[in-house]
Scaffold this active site. Structure first.
Site, PDB file in Angstrom:
ATOM      1  N   ASN A  22       0.742  -1.411   0.122  1.00 55.69           N
ATOM      2  CA  ASN A  22       0.174  -0.093   0.001  1.00 55.69           C
ATOM      3  C   ASN A  22       0.840   1.343  -0.289  1.00 55.69           C
ATOM      4  O   ASN A  22       0.321   2.382  -0.567  1.00 55.69           O
ATOM      5  CB  ASN A  22      -0.812   0.132   1.233  1.00 55.69           C
ATOM      6  CG  ASN A  22      -2.610  -0.756   1.298  1.00 55.69           C
ATOM      7  OD1 ASN A  22      -3.067  -0.288  -0.186  1.00 55.69           O
ATOM      8  ND2 ASN A  22      -2.435  -1.994   1.031  1.00 55.69           N
ATOM      9  N   ARG A  74       4.052   3.110  25.835  1.00 54.79           N
ATOM     10  CA  ARG A  74       3.926   3.310  24.804  1.00 54.79           C
ATOM     11  C   ARG A  74       4.081   4.563  24.377  1.00 54.79           C
ATOM     12  O   ARG A  74       4.584   4.975  23.240  1.00 54.79           O
ATOM     13  CB  ARG A  74       2.518   2.916  24.617  1.00 54.79           C
ATOM     14  CG  ARG A  74       2.486   1.640  24.152  1.00 54.79           C
ATOM     15  CD  ARG A  74       0.184   1.314  23.465  1.00 54.79           C
ATOM     16  NE  ARG A  74      -0.139   1.403  24.118  1.00 54.79           N
ATOM     17  CZ  ARG A  74      -1.477   1.868  24.307  1.00 54.79           C
ATOM     18  NH1 ARG A  74      -2.153   1.491  22.982  1.00 54.79           N
ATOM     19  NH2 ARG A  74      -2.509   1.474  24.566  1.00 54.79           N
ATOM     20  N   MET A  99       1.136  -2.871  12.583  1.00 53.56           N
ATOM     21  CA  MET A  99       0.633  -2.940  13.231  1.00 53.56           C
ATOM     22  C   MET A  99       1.317  -3.286  15.069  1.00 53.56           C
ATOM     23  O   MET A  99       1.479  -3.752  15.642  1.00 53.56           O
ATOM     24  CB  MET A  99       1.339  -4.486  13.260  1.00 53.56           C
ATOM     25  CG  MET A  99       1.080  -5.041  11.992  1.00 53.56           C
ATOM     26  SD  MET A  99      -0.264  -5.067  11.419  1.00 53.56           S
ATOM     27  CE  MET A  99      -0.909  -6.896  11.998  1.00 53.56           C
ATOM     28  N   ASN A 116      -6.034   5.300   7.715  1.00 53.77           N
ATOM     29  CA  ASN A 116      -5.780   4.014   8.316  1.00 53.77           C
ATOM     30  C   ASN A 116      -6.441   3.017   6.945  1.00 53.77           C
ATOM     31  O   ASN A 116      -7.580   3.377   6.509  1.00 53.77           O
ATOM     32  CB  ASN A 116      -6.075   2.976   9.272  1.00 53.77           C
ATOM     33  CG  ASN A 116      -5.582   1.620   9.937  1.00 53.77           C
ATOM     34  OD1 ASN A 116      -4.565   1.660   8.890  1.00 53.77           O
ATOM     35  ND2 ASN A 116      -6.430   0.602  10.067  1.00 53.77           N
ATOM     36  N   HIS A 118      -8.084  -0.513   6.372  1.00 54.58           N
ATOM     37  CA  HIS A 118      -8.115  -1.393   7.131  1.00 54.58           C
ATOM     38  C   HIS A 118      -8.840  -3.027   5.763  1.00 54.58           C
ATOM     39  O   HIS A 118      -9.812  -2.338   4.409  1.00 54.58           O
ATOM     40  CB  HIS A 118      -9.207  -2.186   7.946  1.00 54.58           C
ATOM     41  CG  HIS A 118     -10.145  -2.790   8.966  1.00 54.58           C
ATOM     42  ND1 HIS A 118      -8.672  -3.472   9.791  1.00 54.58           N
ATOM     43  CD2 HIS A 118     -11.085  -3.556   8.136  1.00 54.58           C
ATOM     44  CE1 HIS A 118      -9.980  -4.671  10.470  1.00 54.58           C
ATOM     45  NE2 HIS A 118     -10.805  -5.033   9.268  1.00 54.58           N
ATOM     46  N   GLU A 152     -10.531   4.108  18.832  1.00 51.55           N
ATOM     47  CA  GLU A 152     -11.048   3.109  18.582  1.00 51.55           C
ATOM     48  C   GLU A 152     -10.791   2.470  17.475  1.00 51.55           C
ATOM     49  O   GLU A 152     -10.247   3.134  17.036  1.00 51.55           O
ATOM     50  CB  GLU A 152     -12.526   3.378  19.260  1.00 51.55           C
ATOM     51  CG  GLU A 152     -13.363   1.839  19.399  1.00 51.55           C
ATOM     52  CD  GLU A 152     -14.424   1.613  19.331  1.00 51.55           C
ATOM     53  OE1 GLU A 152     -15.395  -0.008  18.227  1.00 51.55           O
ATOM     54  OE2 GLU A 152     -15.711   2.851  18.770  1.00 51.55           O
ATOM     55  N   ASP A 154      -9.427   0.584  14.506  1.00 48.44           N
ATOM     56  CA  ASP A 154     -10.660  -0.046  12.838  1.00 48.44           C
ATOM     57  C   ASP A 154     -12.371   0.440  13.764  1.00 48.44           C
ATOM     58  O   ASP A 154     -13.100  -0.131  12.755  1.00 48.44           O
ATOM     59  CB  ASP A 154     -11.125  -1.110  13.154  1.00 48.44           C
ATOM     60  CG  ASP A 154      -9.962  -1.976  13.173  1.00 48.44           C
ATOM     61  OD1 ASP A 154      -8.990  -1.334  12.436  1.00 48.44           O
ATOM     62  OD2 ASP A 154      -9.398  -2.927  12.608  1.00 48.44           O
TER      63      ASP A 154
HETATM   64  C1  GRF Z   1      -2.907  -4.304   3.796  1.00 52.00           C
HETATM   65  O1  GRF Z   1      -4.181  -5.773   3.728  1.00 52.00           O
HETATM   66  C2  GRF Z   1      -4.022  -3.672   5.004  1.00 52.00           C
HETATM   67  O2  GRF Z   1      -5.218  -3.468   4.576  1.00 52.00           O
HETATM   68  C3  GRF Z   1      -3.888  -4.064   6.641  1.00 52.00           C
HETATM   69  O3  GRF Z   1      -2.290  -4.256   6.631  1.00 52.00           O
HETATM   70  C4  GRF Z   1      -2.254  -5.295   5.230  1.00 52.00           C
HETATM   71  C5  GRF Z   1      -0.804  -4.298   4.732  1.00 52.00           C
HETATM   72  O4  GRF Z   1      -0.195  -4.457   3.247  1.00 52.00           O
HETATM   73  N1  GRF Z   1      -4.161  -3.222   7.157  1.00 52.00           N
HETATM   74  P1  GRF Z   1       0.853  -3.657   2.782  1.00 52.00           P
HETATM   75  O5  GRF Z   1       2.322  -3.861   3.528  1.00 52.00           O
HETATM   76  O6  GRF Z   1       0.498  -2.392   2.351  1.00 52.00           O
HETATM   77  O7  GRF Z   1       1.350  -4.612   1.608  1.00 52.00           O
END
Ligand code: GRF
Length: 211
Positions: A22, A74, A99, A116, A118, A152, A154
């Site tokens: 992405n 954090r 993550m 973000n 998802h 919160e 997602d």
């Molecule tokens: C994607 O599926 C995104 O929607 C999720 O984590 C994945 C990341 O993939 N949050 P990449 O690292 O962008 O290939």
């Protein structure tokens, strides 16, 4: 000669933990002259995230802010992130497979300025393993969502969303690939909306618009 108004591009940091496909889609989209944002920084919390190499190959500044030395603290991890974000004068953050969860304070500092992506049609299938859970539930439609980040997980206002069909015989991998192709199109569209101030912190409330 047509008069040209130079609009400054928004400075964007992409935060990753893995392969960064992405991130790559955002970098590619931002190469267009008329795109309203520039990807100027990629930060990873994972020192050997594959996406870092790709960003370096594109001559984009990278930073590693490893969460592990910070343990449970954090806020200290986020102060280190903020340090990089401010040093690079970042306007907008795109989380792209990052993550780690943020504290409420960090999210509120970037309110309306952090997106973000998802891999599901929110509000369905928040959290991890979305494709596996969509197949187990037997849904006929699945997809991807770009949303503004709120404390919160997602949740948060949806900026862009696109569905894909779930086909007979789909596996987690085939469904993930169909969704990922959509993600790569959707994220640049959503960032454009935010960067142009049509959604998010810079957007005017509907009531105050004249037309
Ligand atoms: C994607 O599926 C995104 O929607 C999720 O984590 C994945 C990341 O993939 N949050 P990449 O690292 O962008 O290939």
């Amino acid at each position: 000669m047509a008069e040209q108004t130079a609009v400054e591009k928004k400075r964007v940091a992409v935060l990753i933990s893995g392969r960064g496909s992405n991130m790559t889609a955002l970098i590619e989209a931002a190469k267009a002259d008329d795109y309203p944002a520039a990807i100027v920084l990629v930060i990873s919390n994972v020192p050997d995230a594959a996406g870092l190499e790709r960003a370096r190959a594109e001559a984009i500044a990278t930073a590693v802010v490893d969460h592990r030395p910070f343990g449970d603290d954090r806020e200290a991890f986020e102060r280190a992130l903020d340090g990089e974000l401010h040093r690079h004068r970042i306007d907008l953050i795109c989380l792209a497979g990052f993550m780690r969860l943020f504290t409420k304070n960090f999210v509120e500092r970037w309110s309306g300025r952090m997106l973000n992506i998802h891999p599901a049609l929110l509000p369905h299938f928040k959290g991890l393993h979305t494709h596996r859970r969509a197949l187990a539930a037997g849904v006929k439609e699945h997809g991807a969502t770009v949303h503004l980040v709120v404390p919160e997980m997602d949740a948060g206002p949806i900026v862009a969303q696109e569905a894909v069909p779930v086909l007979a015989g789909d596996t987690e991998e085939s469904l993930a690939a169909r969704v990922l192709a959509v993600e790569h199109r959707l994220y640049p569209q959503a960032l454009r909306l935010i960067a142009e101030g049509r959604v998010g912190a810079a957007a005017e409330p509907a009531a105050s618009r004249s037309a």
